[in-house]
Design an enzyme around this catalytic site. Structure first.
Site, short mmCIF file in Angstrom:
data_model
loop_
_atom_site.label_atom_id
_atom_site.label_comp_id
_atom_site.label_asym_id
_atom_site.label_seq_id
_atom_site.Cartn_x
_atom_site.Cartn_y
_atom_site.Cartn_z
CE1 TYR A 154 -4.16 1.47 -0.31
CE2 TYR A 154 -3.62 2.68 1.69
CZ TYR A 154 -4.45 2.47 0.60
OH TYR A 154 -5.55 3.27 0.41
CE LYS A 161 -7.20 6.25 0.89
NZ LYS A 161 -8.19 7.14 0.25
CB SER A 194 -8.81 2.21 -7.08
OG SER A 194 -8.95 3.54 -7.48
P1 NAP Z 1 -12.51 4.08 -7.98
O1 NAP Z 1 -13.85 3.64 -8.40
O2 NAP Z 1 -11.38 3.91 -8.94
O3 NAP Z 1 -12.59 5.59 -7.48
C1 NAP Z 1 -11.49 6.45 -7.39
C2 NAP Z 1 -11.90 7.77 -7.97
O4 NAP Z 1 -10.89 8.79 -7.78
C3 NAP Z 1 -12.13 7.68 -9.46
O5 NAP Z 1 -13.40 8.19 -9.79
C4 NAP Z 1 -11.01 8.54 -10.01
O6 NAP Z 1 -11.26 9.08 -11.28
C5 NAP Z 1 -10.92 9.59 -8.93
N1 NAP Z 1 -9.76 10.47 -9.13
C6 NAP Z 1 -8.46 10.13 -9.28
N2 NAP Z 1 -7.72 11.22 -9.52
C7 NAP Z 1 -8.56 12.30 -9.50
C8 NAP Z 1 -8.40 13.69 -9.71
N3 NAP Z 1 -7.21 14.23 -9.96
N4 NAP Z 1 -9.51 14.49 -9.62
C9 NAP Z 1 -10.72 13.97 -9.38
N5 NAP Z 1 -10.94 12.65 -9.21
C10 NAP Z 1 -9.86 11.82 -9.27
O7 NAP Z 1 -12.03 3.29 -6.66
P2 NAP Z 1 -12.66 3.17 -5.19
O8 NAP Z 1 -12.05 1.95 -4.63
O9 NAP Z 1 -14.11 3.32 -5.23
O10 NAP Z 1 -11.99 4.41 -4.42
C11 NAP Z 1 -12.72 5.44 -3.79
C12 NAP Z 1 -12.07 5.81 -2.47
O11 NAP Z 1 -12.19 4.72 -1.57
C13 NAP Z 1 -10.59 6.13 -2.55
O12 NAP Z 1 -10.28 7.20 -1.67
C14 NAP Z 1 -9.95 4.86 -2.05
O13 NAP Z 1 -8.66 5.07 -1.52
C15 NAP Z 1 -10.94 4.48 -0.98
N6 NAP Z 1 -10.87 3.09 -0.50
C16 NAP Z 1 -10.92 2.05 -1.39
C17 NAP Z 1 -10.84 0.75 -0.90
C18 NAP Z 1 -10.86 -0.44 -1.83
O14 NAP Z 1 -10.46 -1.53 -1.42
N7 NAP Z 1 -11.33 -0.31 -3.06
C19 NAP Z 1 -10.73 0.52 0.47
C20 NAP Z 1 -10.71 1.60 1.34
C21 NAP Z 1 -10.77 2.88 0.84
P3 NAP Z 1 -10.39 8.43 -12.52
O15 NAP Z 1 -10.87 7.03 -12.67
O16 NAP Z 1 -10.68 9.31 -13.64
O17 NAP Z 1 -8.94 8.50 -12.12
C1 1JT Z 2 -5.63 3.71 -4.85
C2 1JT Z 2 -5.51 2.41 -5.36
C3 1JT Z 2 -6.26 3.92 -3.64
C4 1JT Z 2 -5.98 1.33 -4.64
C5 1JT Z 2 -6.60 1.55 -3.42
C6 1JT Z 2 -6.73 2.84 -2.91
N1 1JT Z 2 -7.37 2.76 -1.73
C7 1JT Z 2 -7.62 1.48 -1.48
N2 1JT Z 2 -7.17 0.74 -2.49
C8 1JT Z 2 -7.23 -0.71 -2.57
C9 1JT Z 2 -5.94 -1.34 -2.09
C10 1JT Z 2 -4.80 -1.21 -2.82
C11 1JT Z 2 -3.59 -1.79 -2.39
C12 1JT Z 2 -3.55 -2.50 -1.25
C13 1JT Z 2 -4.70 -2.62 -0.51
C14 1JT Z 2 -5.90 -2.05 -0.93
C15 1JT Z 2 -4.86 2.14 -6.68
C16 1JT Z 2 -4.35 3.31 -7.42
C17 1JT Z 2 -4.69 4.66 -6.97
C18 1JT Z 2 -5.13 4.89 -5.58
O1 1JT Z 2 -2.34 -3.04 -0.90
C19 1JT Z 2 -2.27 -3.99 0.03
C20 1JT Z 2 -2.33 -1.62 -3.18
#
Ligand code: NAP
Ligand code: 1JT
Length: 254
Positions: A154, A161, A194
């Site tokens: 990560y 974060k 992501s």
């Molecule tokens: P996601 O669908 O890929 O959402 C990420 C969003 O960030 C996308 O809409 C992306 O747009 C946008 N973004 C990136 N750069 C940007 C910029 N310069 N200006 C405006 N928007 C921008 O993935 P997600 O997993 O739902 O992520 C949403 C949030 O949840 C993130 O903060 C992530 O860290 C958090 N989160 C995710 C997980 C997980 O396991 N998936 C767990 C905990 C927390 P583009 O596609 O155009 O780049």
């Molecule tokens: C980003 C990515 C933000 C993946 C993210 C994210 N916040 C949660 N995830 C899922 C994740 C990703 C990794 C991970 C555990 C959870 C990808 C690109 C941009 C920002 O590692 C153990 C790598």
């Protein structure tokens, strides 16, 4: 629960986005929504998602790295809504190469980009939203356990974060007197755009489900419903917090 409330959601890329699950929960609770997407590339996605279930939603293009686009976004919100009750921050970015190997090797550029888009954007957006939150408000962002403990791979996102979570506390202190609450949801791992391409993400999901007290992974709907709670008056005494929606994973020792 959110009838007569208006809000803006940053970070819908597609139907798997945590922001989309959050939008659906907020809509079901009665809120009127505006969406921002990054660039014309994603416009069609957001349009086709919202046109069926949420016609009349306001759709705006906004890259947080461009202050002019952020200013234009909130200008439009003032014109269309005249006010704002909540803001959902669900955006993050780091260059791919920074999410594997050692944190030690993170370049200056990757570090600055990750922190700018994933953490600085919270105070940046809060600064523009606060003047529209005349009757108080709620700001919610999405974090992950890697902010607090080392999760292999990560890397710089964990550092971003940590900055996001600390920003949540400082913003809560600044905005509390205006009755604007600021909280973060720390979500368990979810298969989104992501997460796709992250090496061994499937293995991680399996490990997480086995270790979590609830014996499963979190459903994005559960993250969305927690956001509804944080945007509603039911959470009126909660600010500056990080709320875990991870099936209990974070409480475990060995
Ligand atoms: P996601 O669908 O890929 O959402 C990420 C969003 O960030 C996308 O809409 C992306 O747009 C946008 N973004 C990136 N750069 C940007 C910029 N310069 N200006 C405006 N928007 C921008 O993935 P997600 O997993 O739902 O992520 C949403 C949030 O949840 C993130 O903060 C992530 O860290 C958090 N989160 C995710 C997980 C997980 O396991 N998936 C767990 C905990 C927390 P583009 O596609 O155009 O780049
Ligand atoms: C980003 C990515 C933000 C993946 C993210 C994210 N916040 C949660 N995830 C899922 C994740 C990703 C990794 C991970 C555990 C959870 C990808 C690109 C941009 C920002 O590692 C153990 C790598």
């Amino acid at each position: 629960m959110l009838e007569n409330k208006v809000g803006i959601i940053f970070g819908v890329a597609n139907k798997r986005s945590i922001a989309w699950a959050t939008a659906q929960a907020l809509h079901a609770a009665g809120a009127r929504l505006a969406f921002t997407y990054q660039g014309e590339r994603l416009k069609e996605n957001v349009e086709s998602l919202t046109s069926e279930s949420m016609p009349g939603s306001l759709l705006l293009s906004c890259d947080v790295q461009d202050q002019e686009q952020v200013d234009a976004t909130f200008h439009r919100i003032r014109e269309e809504f005249g006010r704002l009750d909540f803001l959902i921050h669900s955006i993050a970015f780091a260059p791919r190469e920074a999410l594997s190997g050692q944190f030690l090797d993170t370049s200056r550029e990757a570090f600055c980009t990750a922190l700018e888009i994933s953490a600085y954007s919270l105070p940046q957006l809060a600064r523009s939203a606060a003047p529209l939150m005349n009757e108080g408000g709620s700001i919610v962002s999405m974090s992950y356990y890697g902010a607090e403990k080392v999760v292999a791979g990560y890397n710089v996102m964990g550092v971003a974060k940590a900055a996001l979570e600390a920003s949540t506390r400082y913003l809560a202190n600044d905005l509390g007197p205006r009755n604007i609450r600021v909280n973060a949801i720390s979500a368990g791992p979810i298969q989104t755009l992501s997460a796709r391409g992250v090496a061994d993400f499937t293995t991680m999901l399996k490990h997480h489900a086995e270790r979590a007290p609830l014996g499963r992974n979190v459903d994005p709907r559960e993250v969305g419903e927690t956001a509804v709670f944080l945007c509603s008056s039911m959470s009126s005494g909660i600010t500056g917090e990080v709320i875990y929606v991870d099936c209990g994973y974070n409480i475990m020792g060995t």
